[in-house]
Write an enzyme that holds these catalytic residues in place. Structure first.
Site, PDB file in Angstrom:
ATOM      1  N   CYS A 124       0.879  -1.244  -0.085  1.00  0.00           N
ATOM      2  CA  CYS A 124       0.261  -0.477   0.107  1.00  0.00           C
ATOM      3  C   CYS A 124       0.338   1.464   0.016  1.00  0.00           C
ATOM      4  CB  CYS A 124      -0.762   0.118   1.575  1.00  0.00           C
ATOM      5  SG  CYS A 124      -1.928  -1.456   0.948  1.00  0.00           S
ATOM      6  N   HIS A 266      -3.070   7.154   2.779  1.00  0.00           N
ATOM      7  CA  HIS A 266      -3.919   5.922   2.375  1.00  0.00           C
ATOM      8  C   HIS A 266      -5.046   5.338   2.601  1.00  0.00           C
ATOM      9  CE1 HIS A 266      -4.271   2.185   1.637  1.00  0.00           C
ATOM     10  NE2 HIS A 266      -3.745   1.045   2.082  1.00  0.00           N
ATOM     11  N   ASN A 296     -10.316  -0.080  -0.141  1.00  0.00           N
ATOM     12  CA  ASN A 296      -8.377   0.360  -0.542  1.00  0.00           C
ATOM     13  C   ASN A 296      -8.195  -0.719  -1.634  1.00  0.00           C
ATOM     14  OD1 ASN A 296      -5.901  -0.456   0.398  1.00  0.00           O
ATOM     15  ND2 ASN A 296      -6.363  -1.496   2.968  1.00  0.00           N
TER      16      ASN A 296
HETATM   17  O1  UT7 Z   1      -3.452  -1.224   3.784  1.00  0.00           O
HETATM   18  C1  UT7 Z   1      -3.021  -1.537   4.372  1.00  0.00           C
HETATM   19  C2  UT7 Z   1      -3.034  -1.786   5.563  1.00  0.00           C
HETATM   20  N1  UT7 Z   1      -4.618  -2.334   6.205  1.00  0.00           N
HETATM   21  C3  UT7 Z   1      -4.600  -1.352   7.119  1.00  0.00           C
HETATM   22  O2  UT7 Z   1      -4.479  -0.558   7.693  1.00  0.00           O
HETATM   23  C4  UT7 Z   1      -6.011  -2.820   7.834  1.00  0.00           C
HETATM   24  C5  UT7 Z   1      -6.022  -2.230   9.460  1.00  0.00           C
HETATM   25  N2  UT7 Z   1      -7.198  -2.627  10.063  1.00  0.00           N
HETATM   26  C6  UT7 Z   1      -7.909  -2.752   9.979  1.00  0.00           C
HETATM   27  O3  UT7 Z   1      -8.194  -1.730   8.726  1.00  0.00           O
HETATM   28  C7  UT7 Z   1      -9.634  -3.291  11.306  1.00  0.00           C
HETATM   29  O4  UT7 Z   1      -8.307  -3.638  12.153  1.00  0.00           O
HETATM   30  C8  UT7 Z   1      -9.938  -4.136  10.240  1.00  0.00           C
HETATM   31  C9  UT7 Z   1     -10.709  -3.655   9.758  1.00  0.00           C
HETATM   32  C10 UT7 Z   1      -8.755  -5.618   9.042  1.00  0.00           C
HETATM   33  C11 UT7 Z   1     -10.712  -4.600  11.389  1.00  0.00           C
HETATM   34  O5  UT7 Z   1     -11.862  -4.347  12.379  1.00  0.00           O
HETATM   35  P1  UT7 Z   1     -11.405  -4.022  13.982  1.00  0.00           P
HETATM   36  O6  UT7 Z   1     -12.561  -3.114  14.351  1.00  0.00           O
HETATM   37  O7  UT7 Z   1     -10.114  -4.237  14.229  1.00  0.00           O
HETATM   38  O8  UT7 Z   1     -11.810  -5.962  14.095  1.00  0.00           O
HETATM   39  P2  UT7 Z   1     -11.190  -7.553  14.756  1.00  0.00           P
HETATM   40  O9  UT7 Z   1     -10.220  -7.352  13.349  1.00  0.00           O
HETATM   41  O10 UT7 Z   1     -11.207  -7.062  16.440  1.00  0.00           O
HETATM   42  O11 UT7 Z   1     -12.147  -8.040  15.112  1.00  0.00           O
HETATM   43  C12 UT7 Z   1     -13.623  -8.320  15.626  1.00  0.00           C
HETATM   44  C13 UT7 Z   1     -14.534  -8.668  15.172  1.00  0.00           C
HETATM   45  C14 UT7 Z   1     -14.629 -10.380  15.225  1.00  0.00           C
HETATM   46  O12 UT7 Z   1     -14.752 -10.939  16.106  1.00  0.00           O
HETATM   47  P3  UT7 Z   1     -15.101 -11.467  17.176  1.00  0.00           P
HETATM   48  O13 UT7 Z   1     -13.055 -12.192  17.558  1.00  0.00           O
HETATM   49  O14 UT7 Z   1     -14.801 -10.438  18.098  1.00  0.00           O
HETATM   50  O15 UT7 Z   1     -15.617 -12.283  17.785  1.00  0.00           O
HETATM   51  C15 UT7 Z   1     -14.019 -10.300  13.920  1.00  0.00           C
HETATM   52  O16 UT7 Z   1     -13.728 -11.629  13.379  1.00  0.00           O
HETATM   53  O17 UT7 Z   1     -14.521  -8.931  14.531  1.00  0.00           O
HETATM   54  C16 UT7 Z   1     -15.294  -9.382  13.369  1.00  0.00           C
HETATM   55  N3  UT7 Z   1     -14.986  -9.533  11.643  1.00  0.00           N
HETATM   56  C17 UT7 Z   1     -15.524  -9.186  10.841  1.00  0.00           C
HETATM   57  N4  UT7 Z   1     -17.658  -9.582  11.613  1.00  0.00           N
HETATM   58  C18 UT7 Z   1     -18.470  -9.239  10.646  1.00  0.00           C
HETATM   59  C19 UT7 Z   1     -14.021  -8.945  11.291  1.00  0.00           C
HETATM   60  N5  UT7 Z   1     -14.658  -8.737   9.509  1.00  0.00           N
HETATM   61  C20 UT7 Z   1     -15.349  -8.624   9.931  1.00  0.00           C
HETATM   62  C21 UT7 Z   1     -16.514  -8.359   9.348  1.00  0.00           C
HETATM   63  N6  UT7 Z   1     -17.927  -8.909   9.648  1.00  0.00           N
HETATM   64  N7  UT7 Z   1     -16.078  -8.125   7.356  1.00  0.00           N
END
Ligand code: UT7
Length: 349
Positions: A124, A266, A296
């Site tokens: 990215c 980004h 993204n």
């Molecule tokens: O481009 C290169 C750089 N990339 C980035 O900068 C991305 C950085 N990361 C992020 O933007 C975020 O961490 C994400 C969008 C990827 C994830 O969001 P989050 O708020 O950090 O969620 P999390 O990974 O802590 O997950 C929280 C919960 C989990 O469920 P449990 O374990 O709490 O039951 C995930 O399984 O949300 C769940 N989850 C979803 N639920 C519904 C993860 N993706 C989804 C989804 N729909 N699409």
């Protein structure tokens, strides 16, 4: 005043097919509400079967070259209106094939002749790295005009069952043309800040397909051909590294954060953009965001955000602009410029 690379053309391309959050929710355990509130994304564009990164890169490149020609004509500055570029740098981590690079094919299909062309791989952050590479070659006198493209088709490497990555990533390409000019002109790239930390290589990765996995006998383990991302630590590092990189470039260029008109970061997640804004003490109106419409788009993210901000009238000539990116590697990078008068035509989708 000194020799500098000056931005003089801008273009972009998105594949036709739009995948809405609702469509994803029909296939995966997710919802429009989760995706919007956790990421700010409403939809993403996805390539058709058979369509690849080079196809989008050629379309974006052609548009940036047309923009550069129209801008030169409008300014009547004596630049040959059909002046070709003598360098092509393509930022991508989804090349058409592992070998050779995709840039020579793109240059060939654009009819640019035997120009030097190569790929830059910084996920990215790829566009900022490619911009710095091309700008350095221009200031060193190695090139006079460069086409810099960021293009990725992450839909081709995502795990169809991974709701997190499929919610975030979209396909696209964005491009700019740089020409030799001087540092006092609008559009001159005024400075860069670049960095990397390979200790985080596993956080954003495709495990299979490279020499590490292929040097081990036997096929790759199931699923290793897919892209994976450890979202939470990546989120934290994205905020930290983009904020630090922006801050250190602002100090070098001599601008305060309040003096920046637009920060084009980004487009990873709206919460990341807001957190970077908070770290830098920015107001909401300073932050450009188009991720609700495109998601993204990896290396295409910054030039597509520039294109949309220009098309929407949000980014104006004379604005002080800070670009900042973060991605796999881990890598990060920032660039600063005063936005020039550009003829961009109608955005291609
Ligand atoms: O481009 C290169 C750089 N990339 C980035 O900068 C991305 C950085 N990361 C992020 O933007 C975020 O961490 C994400 C969008 C990827 C994830 O969001 P989050 O708020 O950090 O969620 P999390 O990974 O802590 O997950 C929280 C919960 C989990 O469920 P449990 O374990 O709490 O039951 C995930 O399984 O949300 C769940 N989850 C979803 N639920 C519904 C993860 N993706 C989804 C989804 N729909 N699409």
């Amino acid at each position: 005043m000194s020799r500098a690379a000056v931005l003089c053309g801008l273009g972009g391309s998105l594949p036709e097919r739009i995948v809405s959050n609702e469509e994803l929710a029909e296939q995966l355990d997710t919802s429009d509400r989760w995706i919007r509130t956790r990421t700010g994304i409403g939809q993403r564009h996805v390539v058709a079967p058979g369509q690849s990164t080079s196809d989008l890169a050629v379309a974006a490149g052609a548009q940036a070259l047309a923009s550069a020609r129209a801008t030169a004509g409008q300014a009547d500055d004596g630049v040959d209106l059909v002046d070709p570029v003598d360098l092509v740098v393509l930022a991508t981590s989804t090349p058409d094939r592992p070998c050779p690079a995709t840039a020579p094919d793109v240059a060939h299909r654009l009819g640019l002749g035997p120009v030097p062309s190569f790929d830059v791989s910084a996920v990215c952050t790829g566009f900022v790295y490619a911009l710095a590479t091309a700008a350095s070659m221009i200031t060193a006198g190695i090139a006079g005009r460069a086409l810099v493209i960021g293009a990725d088709t992450f839909s081709t490497i995502l795990d169809p069952a991974d709701r997190t990555t499929r919610a975030i990533f979209g396909d696209g390409a964005g491009a700019v043309v740089l020409r030799a000019g001087d540092s006092g002109e609008p559009g001159a790239l005024l400075g860069f800040d670049l960095g990397s930390d390979g200790s985080g290589a596993d956080l954003i990765t495709v495990r299979a397909g490279g020499s590490r996995q292929r040097s081990v006998p036997g096929p790759a383990a199931e699923g290793e051909e897919f892209f994976t991302m450890d979202g939470r630590p990546v989120f934290t590092r994205a905020v930290l590294d983009m904020s630090r990189s922006s801050q250190s470039l602002l100090e070098r260029v001599g601008w305060s954060a309040a003096e920046v008109d637009k920060v084009v970061a980004h487009q990873a997640n709206i919460r990341i953009l807001n957190a970077v804004g908070e770290q830098l003490g920015l107001e909401e109106k300073q932050i450009v965001a188009n991720l609700d419409r495109v998601g993204n788009t990896v290396a295409a993210s910054i030039p597509l955000a520039l294109r949309d901000a220009v098309a929407g009238g949000e980014l104006q000539p004379g604005h002080r602009v800070l670009l900042t990116g973060f991605g796999g590697g881990l890598t990060w990078g920032s660039a600063a410029l005063v936005w020039p008068e550009l003829e961009t035509g109608r955005p291609h989708r």
